[in-house]
Design a protein around this motif. Structure first.
Motif, PDB file in Angstrom:
ATOM      1  N   ASP A  82      -3.113 -15.028  16.152  1.00 27.11           N
ATOM      2  CA  ASP A  82      -3.998 -13.800  16.573  1.00 27.11           C
ATOM      3  C   ASP A  82      -3.387 -12.644  15.926  1.00 27.11           C
ATOM      4  N   VAL A  83      -4.190 -12.047  14.962  1.00 27.13           N
ATOM      5  CA  VAL A  83      -3.626 -10.629  14.092  1.00 27.13           C
ATOM      6  C   VAL A  83      -4.733  -9.482  14.390  1.00 27.13           C
ATOM      7  N   ARG A  84      -5.471  -9.675  15.506  1.00 25.48           N
ATOM      8  CA  ARG A  84      -6.319  -8.537  15.785  1.00 25.48           C
ATOM      9  C   ARG A  84      -5.467  -7.305  16.577  1.00 25.48           C
ATOM     10  N   LYS A  85      -5.386  -6.371  15.925  1.00 22.48           N
ATOM     11  CA  LYS A  85      -4.525  -5.157  16.300  1.00 22.48           C
ATOM     12  C   LYS A  85      -4.680  -4.749  17.813  1.00 22.48           C
ATOM     13  N   ASP A  86      -5.937  -4.800  18.286  1.00 20.88           N
ATOM     14  CA  ASP A  86      -5.979  -4.532  19.880  1.00 20.88           C
ATOM     15  C   ASP A  86      -6.113  -5.606  20.740  1.00 20.88           C
ATOM     16  N   SER A  87      -5.680  -6.676  20.245  1.00 18.28           N
ATOM     17  CA  SER A  87      -6.001  -7.904  21.040  1.00 18.28           C
ATOM     18  C   SER A  87      -4.593  -8.064  22.017  1.00 18.28           C
ATOM     19  N   PRO A  88      -4.832  -8.485  23.007  1.00 21.75           N
ATOM     20  CA  PRO A  88      -3.765  -8.631  23.993  1.00 21.75           C
ATOM     21  C   PRO A  88      -2.732  -9.877  23.636  1.00 21.75           C
ATOM     22  N   THR A  89      -3.162 -10.529  22.797  1.00 19.55           N
ATOM     23  CA  THR A  89      -2.459 -11.724  22.204  1.00 19.55           C
ATOM     24  C   THR A  89      -1.998 -11.261  20.713  1.00 19.55           C
ATOM     25  N   PHE A  90      -2.037 -10.138  20.201  1.00 18.07           N
ATOM     26  CA  PHE A  90      -1.998 -10.049  18.994  1.00 18.07           C
ATOM     27  C   PHE A  90      -0.382 -10.460  18.616  1.00 18.07           C
ATOM     28  N   GLY A  91      -0.164 -10.950  17.324  1.00 18.19           N
ATOM     29  CA  GLY A  91       0.959 -11.461  16.898  1.00 18.19           C
ATOM     30  C   GLY A  91       1.417 -12.836  17.630  1.00 18.19           C
ATOM     31  N   LYS A  92       0.639 -13.608  18.368  1.00 17.70           N
ATOM     32  CA  LYS A  92       0.976 -14.566  19.078  1.00 17.70           C
ATOM     33  C   LYS A  92       0.134 -15.889  18.556  1.00 17.70           C
ATOM     34  N   ALA A  93       0.574 -17.081  18.668  1.00 15.46           N
ATOM     35  CA  ALA A  93       0.165 -18.441  18.257  1.00 15.46           C
ATOM     36  C   ALA A  93      -0.909 -18.804  19.522  1.00 15.46           C
ATOM     37  N   ILE A  94      -2.205 -18.677  19.234  1.00 15.29           N
ATOM     38  CA  ILE A  94      -3.173 -18.653  20.237  1.00 15.29           C
ATOM     39  C   ILE A  94      -3.903 -20.275  20.261  1.00 15.29           C
ATOM     40  N   ASP A  95      -3.373 -21.085  19.313  1.00 13.47           N
ATOM     41  CA  ASP A  95      -4.274 -22.385  19.265  1.00 13.47           C
ATOM     42  C   ASP A  95      -3.407 -23.045  18.306  1.00 13.47           C
ATOM     43  N   THR A  96      -3.116 -24.447  18.700  1.00 12.89           N
ATOM     44  CA  THR A  96      -2.756 -25.435  17.661  1.00 12.89           C
ATOM     45  C   THR A  96      -3.416 -26.732  17.660  1.00 12.89           C
ATOM     46  N   ASP A  97      -3.570 -27.179  16.617  1.00 11.07           N
ATOM     47  CA  ASP A  97      -4.266 -28.540  16.605  1.00 11.07           C
ATOM     48  C   ASP A  97      -3.700 -29.413  15.780  1.00 11.07           C
ATOM     49  N   SER A  98      -3.002 -30.518  16.436  1.00  5.29           N
ATOM     50  CA  SER A  98      -2.249 -31.245  15.466  1.00  5.29           C
ATOM     51  C   SER A  98      -3.164 -32.463  15.079  1.00  5.29           C
ATOM     52  N   VAL A  99      -2.546 -33.168  13.885  1.00  4.63           N
ATOM     53  CA  VAL A  99      -3.440 -34.236  13.182  1.00  4.63           C
ATOM     54  C   VAL A  99      -3.062 -35.584  13.316  1.00  4.63           C
ATOM     55  N   GLY A 100      -1.969 -35.960  14.397  1.00  4.51           N
ATOM     56  CA  GLY A 100      -1.704 -37.429  14.848  1.00  4.51           C
ATOM     57  C   GLY A 100      -0.545 -37.751  14.068  1.00  4.51           C
TER      58      GLY A 100
END
Lengths: 451, 243
Positions: A82-100
């Motif tokens: 997340d690189v939205r400046k005003d987001s509470p999760t700015f600068g954080k990994a907010i989702d991961t999707d593994s491919v197996g």
């Protein structure tokens, strides 16, 4: 404005009774397109020109990440930051999707409509297609192409994924013999194989003029549509890129098997026209954006040179080394490069010394270094926003080439750039977060899919 | 390689309504960088390949779907694509930037083909609207009258719309044509986001090329059309049994 004059000159040849109406309509269209308000664009400057562009700042950075045994689930994955400046999760990994599994995650790219993010593996030659449009904050794996080698006729090491209209172009790195001879493979946007274009070789130049040698190797592929040219670069085959770097560097025979060519293609006809002699493994290609700027940059990993491929005043395309990157004797190993949207600033990362260097390339024949910064113990990819104000760096090159110990940190680091220096914004430790080795980045935005 | 060059009309393949100011091929003039070579072909020109000197591999079958012509008559799009080479472009009449520019290019293509009667009988143009709420058959008929050539030798140019959005959706999906509404319906460039795409479809209904606006050049599309015909003739000749 050139395009209006072009339109009018084309219209002038028409004898139609409704010509005047056409002029009005078309001129209005161009005026509308060219002179309306200009919201800030934020987009990777290294992406395909065929792609849709983000209006405003990027909201997400999608990071194609190589799984590392013992770190998280150990699988290759797309990490959404997340690189939205005003987001509470700015600068954080907010989702991961593994491919197996692990397949040497490396490069990828978005389709021309930016609805799908294609990512590829260099060891398993699998291509995973993620839907990033339905929920840009939460990409979903919708398809895996696992017969790339068979369908392509033997191309191994699916490398990039470059948007063409309604299609994706996948440069390979190798073949079933695991040497560097390879090809370019085309797919439809929904993952159906179309065709393969093999790189020109000494045995089959396909009609191309050869400066010194045609090695048949591949790496990057980039198109300049208005000149109908495509450039490809060259790296090395499976037997080298899957082997520990230290071993490769000590193996005299292995070191002979690195690319030394760039190929200029007639893009529309997909036919090679000229094979340039560019020794030292030319990697990433970046075309200039300006409508008069008929040139591209690349850097050579093994010789630490910045090269310019340009159309000369005689209409001929030429390649020449225009600068050193660091001290070539120290083998900094230049890797990714990023050219600003105004064609004036070039960022060059070098893997071994962990540096990013900034060159003023206002005169592309005479680049001047204006800044440098150590990003980490190792650094590979760099992506920059369209306005040139934000840059993102990742650390991983290849699983068997990445450093270990103190220099082996795996990170995404974000900076702001004011034209003079980089200032840190945030960083994510991909090992501490259980993610793996971050490699290629693409930007996302929910505003692309407003409805 | 012939020496003639094609004047290029370059627009970036950006979403309608998004600023083009920072697009791949900027609409604004920018002075060349200092010290940079200015070649004879700066701007938008490149040599055309000879017709038949290259191949256009089949990309996928061209999909059908329920459509209406300018008179409001219903058709299956697939039926309209059979038997002739088709240049199919998706557009909408309220579009203020990419679509009219593309339609201009199609009109120039129609003019070019009109000079070759044999070719004019073997190909046609189709403009398909993805805005059925506004682009009724009547609206399209008026729009078509503005653009279509009245020359008797010109190739046919159909203007189609869909009966409604539900009929349109599978057609757009089949051609990968994403369309969405802008938050501001009064936005510059028109109320819909889309990427411009046009398709070259052979007489058997296979898509053989997909054009962004960068490559929707009348002479280039004409060269592709001739290439399809020449490739077909070459293939038929190669497949013929020896006498």
């Amino acid at each position: 404005m050139t395009r209006i004059s072009v339109l009018l000159s084309q219209l002038a040849i028409q004898p139609w009774r409704n010509r005047r109406r056409r002029v009005l309509l078309s001129t209005a269209a161009v005026l509308c397109a060219g002179l309306t308000g200009q919201p800030v664009q934020a987009d990777e400057t290294c992406q395909s020109p065929y792609m849709a562009k983000i209006t405003g700042e990027e909201e997400f950075v999608y990071v194609w990440t190589l799984g590392l045994e013992g770190v998280g689930d150990g699988q290759d994955k797309v990490v959404t930051v997340d690189v939205r400046k005003d987001s509470p999760t700015f600068g954080k990994a907010i989702d991961t999707d593994s491919v197996g599994g692990r397949g040497e995650a490396h490069h990828g790219g978005l389709t021309d409509d930016r609805r799908f993010f294609w990512v590829a593996g260099l060891s398993d030659s699998r291509i995973h297609i993620f839907d990033v449009a339905t929920n840009p904050a939460n990409p979903k794996l919708v398809k895996t192409i696992d017969d790339f080698v068979e369908k392509s006729g033997g191309v191994v090491g699916a490398h990039g994924a470059y948007a063409l209209p309604g299609r994706m172009l996948i440069p390979g790195l190798s073949n079933k013999n695991h040497d560097g001879r390879t090809g370019l493979v085309e797919y439809t946007n929904d993952g159906q194989y179309i065709t393969t274009h093999w790189m020109p070789t000494a045995e089959n130049t396909q009609g191309a003029a050869v400066e010194k040698v045609a090695d048949g190797y591949g790496y990057d592929a980039r198109v300049l549509p208005r000149k109908n040219v495509m450039l490809t670069s060259s790296f090395t085959g499976f037997s080298n890129y899957m082997r520990p770097l230290g071993e490769v560097m000590k193996d005299e025979e292995a070191m002979k098997h690195f690319g030394q060519t760039m190929v200029l293609w007639d893009f529309h006809a997909r036919t090679p026209k000229k094979v340039f002699n560019v020794p030292g493994a030319p990697l990433e290609i970046r075309w200039a954006w300006g409508p008069y700027n008929n040139y591209a940059f690349t850097s050579t990993a093994l010789t630490s040179k910045l090269w310019l491929v340009y159309e000369d005043t005689d209409g001929e395309w030429k390649a020449e080394a225009v600068a050193d990157v660091g001290d070539p004797a120290k083998l900094p190993v230049p890797v990714d490069i990023s050219l600003s949207a105004d064609d004036r600033t070039l960022f060059i990362d070098s893997f071994m010394d962990g540096m990013t260097r900034v060159f003023d390339v206002s005169d592309p024949h005479r680049p001047k270094q204006i800044y440098e910064r150590k990003v980490g113990g190792q650094v590979n990819m760099v992506s920059q926003s369209w306005d040139g104000k934000r840059l993102y760096y990742t650390s991983s090159l290849l699983s068997n080439w990445d450093k270990t110990g103190a220099d082996g940190a795996q990170f995404l680091k974000a900076y702001s750039w004011d034209g003079k220096e980089l200032a840190p914004r945030f960083e994510i430790d991909f090992l501490r977060e259980g993610l793996g080795r971050p490699h290629m980045m693409s930007f996302g935005s929910s505003k692309l899919y407003a409805s | 390689m012939p020496s003639r060059t094609v004047p290029r009309l370059i627009l970036a393949t950006v979403l309608c309504g998004a600023s083009l100011a920072a697009s791949a091929h900027d609409l604004h003039e920018r002075e060349p960088n200092a010290g940079q070579p200015i070649g004879p072909s700066t701007g938008y020109a490149f040599a055309l390949p000879d017709p038949g000197s290259y191949r256009l591999p089949a990309i996928r079958p061209a999909a059908g779907g329920s459509v209406l012509d300018e008179r409001g008559r219903g058709h299956d799009l697939a039926d309209l694509l059979q038997g002739r080479i088709t240049v199919l472009a998706f557009m909408y009449t309220r579009c203020g930037d990419l679509c009219p520019t593309a339609t201009l290019q199609l009109s120039l293509l129609q003019d070019l083909v009109a000079k070759d009667q044999r070719l004019a009988q073997r190909m046609h143009l189709v403009s398909m609207s993805f805005d059925p709420d506004h682009d009724t058959p009547e609206v399209l008929a008026e729009y078509a009258a503005t653009w279509r050539s009245s020359e008797p030798g010109a190739p046919e140019w159909l203007f189609l719309t869909a009966p409604d959005r539900s009929a349109l959706a599978p057609v757009l999906a089949a051609y990968g044509q994403a369309v969405s509404a802008k938050p501001d319906p009064g936005a510059a460039g028109g109320p819909l986001y889309h990427i411009f795409r046009a398709f070259l479809i052979d007489a058997s209904g296979q898509i053989r090329n997909i054009y962004s606006l960068d490559f929707l050049d009348p002479e280039l599309v004409l060269t592709d059309t001739k290439t399809l015909i020449l490739n077909q003739e070459q293939d038929q000749h190669a497949a013929s049994p020896a006498p």
